[in-house]
Design a protein around this motif. Structure first.
Motif, short mmCIF file in Angstrom:
data_model
loop_
_atom_site.label_atom_id
_atom_site.label_comp_id
_atom_site.label_asym_id
_atom_site.label_seq_id
_atom_site.Cartn_x
_atom_site.Cartn_y
_atom_site.Cartn_z
N ALA A 20 33.75 -8.45 -14.82
CA ALA A 20 33.26 -9.45 -14.07
C ALA A 20 33.81 -10.80 -14.70
O ALA A 20 34.03 -10.62 -15.95
N GLU A 21 33.88 -11.87 -13.93
CA GLU A 21 34.30 -13.02 -14.55
C GLU A 21 32.84 -13.96 -14.71
O GLU A 21 32.17 -14.10 -13.75
N PRO A 22 32.79 -14.48 -15.76
CA PRO A 22 31.59 -15.34 -16.18
C PRO A 22 31.41 -16.66 -15.18
O PRO A 22 32.47 -17.23 -15.00
N VAL A 23 30.39 -16.95 -14.80
CA VAL A 23 30.28 -18.10 -13.73
C VAL A 23 28.92 -18.71 -14.10
O VAL A 23 28.08 -18.32 -14.65
N THR A 24 28.74 -20.17 -14.03
CA THR A 24 27.45 -20.72 -14.18
C THR A 24 26.87 -21.46 -12.87
O THR A 24 27.69 -22.41 -12.43
N MET A 25 25.76 -21.13 -12.17
CA MET A 25 25.23 -21.79 -11.19
C MET A 25 23.62 -22.14 -11.43
O MET A 25 23.09 -21.19 -11.89
N THR A 26 23.43 -23.16 -11.16
CA THR A 26 21.88 -23.65 -11.21
C THR A 26 21.16 -23.03 -10.06
O THR A 26 21.60 -22.58 -9.19
#
Length: 321
Positions: free
Chosen positions: A288-294
């Motif tokens: 997987a590729e790291p992502v950041t969502m609030t």
């Protein structure tokens, strides 16, 4: 006046207590419900993230597997749990597909669950049998147009991610392919490797081990970014099909009505983990590729995805049997 002052004092005490309770969350073990059996990608991601949350908070995040009914058993369990932040759903793209496939559910997978964050995604890749005489996405499209209905694509079942991906490719490329559903991704992959089926659109880690041996060909990443495990494979956007975008994603959701402060606390803890290269490396190693969502971004993303898949399901007349 004395009575009013007394009520105000009591109110202030209650507010202070509630604030303290939120800021000290969690104070006991948290259950993380996974919609599938142990060992799958969603389960692996949930365990990696749960370990990171345990390190951040000092509390246990215990993974509990509740598979079955396309993930709706786990979704319903969490949707009906106490909205206090101690029961989390390890959610993924299926949450946005099942509302249109199962319109008679006793709960709403979108409205009755609040997204906390999405921390990783695994873009799908377009793979074809080594026997198919194509080497690029455009060549596949041209071949399918020259041979209408003769190209088939496999999936792990009706309504699964690979099924939705195949229908999306048909829609955006204007081609006709025949859907061949299997009882799981394993049998679908086996028949692709043996040449019994032509196409399988699946998560990158599923295909990567077979690329170097030439047992299958990866034509494109169904995304606008290349993936770490297959850096030489072009994206669908690079190939001229930017709307062919499919990625499984991994996050957490809580029952509707959970205090927003709890969701913000969980997001902050996940963000702290994502800032560490060790956590990011584990996600990448798992495909997987790291992502950041609030929480706010997660809510909007899930609503948009549910609308996108719902429209495709209606257009393709997909019915759950």
């Amino acid at each position: 006046m004395h009575k009013l002052q007394k009520l105000l004092l009591i109110g202030a005490c209650v507010a202070t207590f509630a604030s303290h309770a939120t800021t000290t969350y969690p104070t006991r073990p948290v259950t993380v419900v996974v919609p599938y059996s142990p060992g799958g990608t969603t389960d692996i991601m949930a365990r990696i993230a749960s370990q990171a949350l345990m390190e951040s908070t000092g509390q246990s995040f215990v993974v509990e597997n509740k598979g079955g009914a396309s993930g709706t058993i786990a979704m319903g369990f969490v949707a009906n749990a106490q909205p206090d932040g101690y029961t989390l759903l390890s959610n993924e793209m299926t949450q946005t597909i099942v509302p249109s496939l199962f319109p008679s559910l006793t709960f709403d997978p979108i409205k009755d669950l609040d997204g906390v964050s999405i921390y990783a995604e695994a873009p799908y890749v377009l793979t074809v049998s080594s026997k198919l005489p194509v080497n690029t996405l455009q060549e596949l499209v041209d071949y399918a147009k020259a041979n209408p209905g003769k190209v088939n694509f496999a999936s792990g079942g009706v309504g699964s991610g690979p099924h939705m991906a195949g229908e999306l490719l048909k829609s955006v490329a204007g081609i006709d392919m025949t859907h061949v559903p299997y009882k799981g991704s394993g049998p679908a992959l086996n028949d692709l490797l043996s040449g019994q089926v032509d196409v399988l659109i699946t998560a990158a880690p599923t295909a990567a081990p077979y690329v170097d041996s030439g047992r299958l060909k990866v034509l494109a990443v169904a995304h606008d970014k290349r993936v770490s495990t297959l850096p030489k494979v072009p994206t669908a956007a690079e190939a001229g099909f930017p709307e062919f975008r499919v990625a499984n994603w991994f996050g957490f959701a809580v029952p509707k009505g959970t205090p927003s402060a709890v969701s913000q606390t969980l997001f902050a803890d996940l963000k702290q983990a994502l800032d560490k290269q060790s956590f990011r490396d584990k996600l990448i190693a798992a495909g997987a590729e790291p992502v950041t969502m609030t929480p706010e971004q997660t809510k909007q993303f899930i609503e948009n995805e549910a609308q996108r898949w719902g429209a495709l399901i209606k257009k393709a007349n997909i019915v759950n049997n």
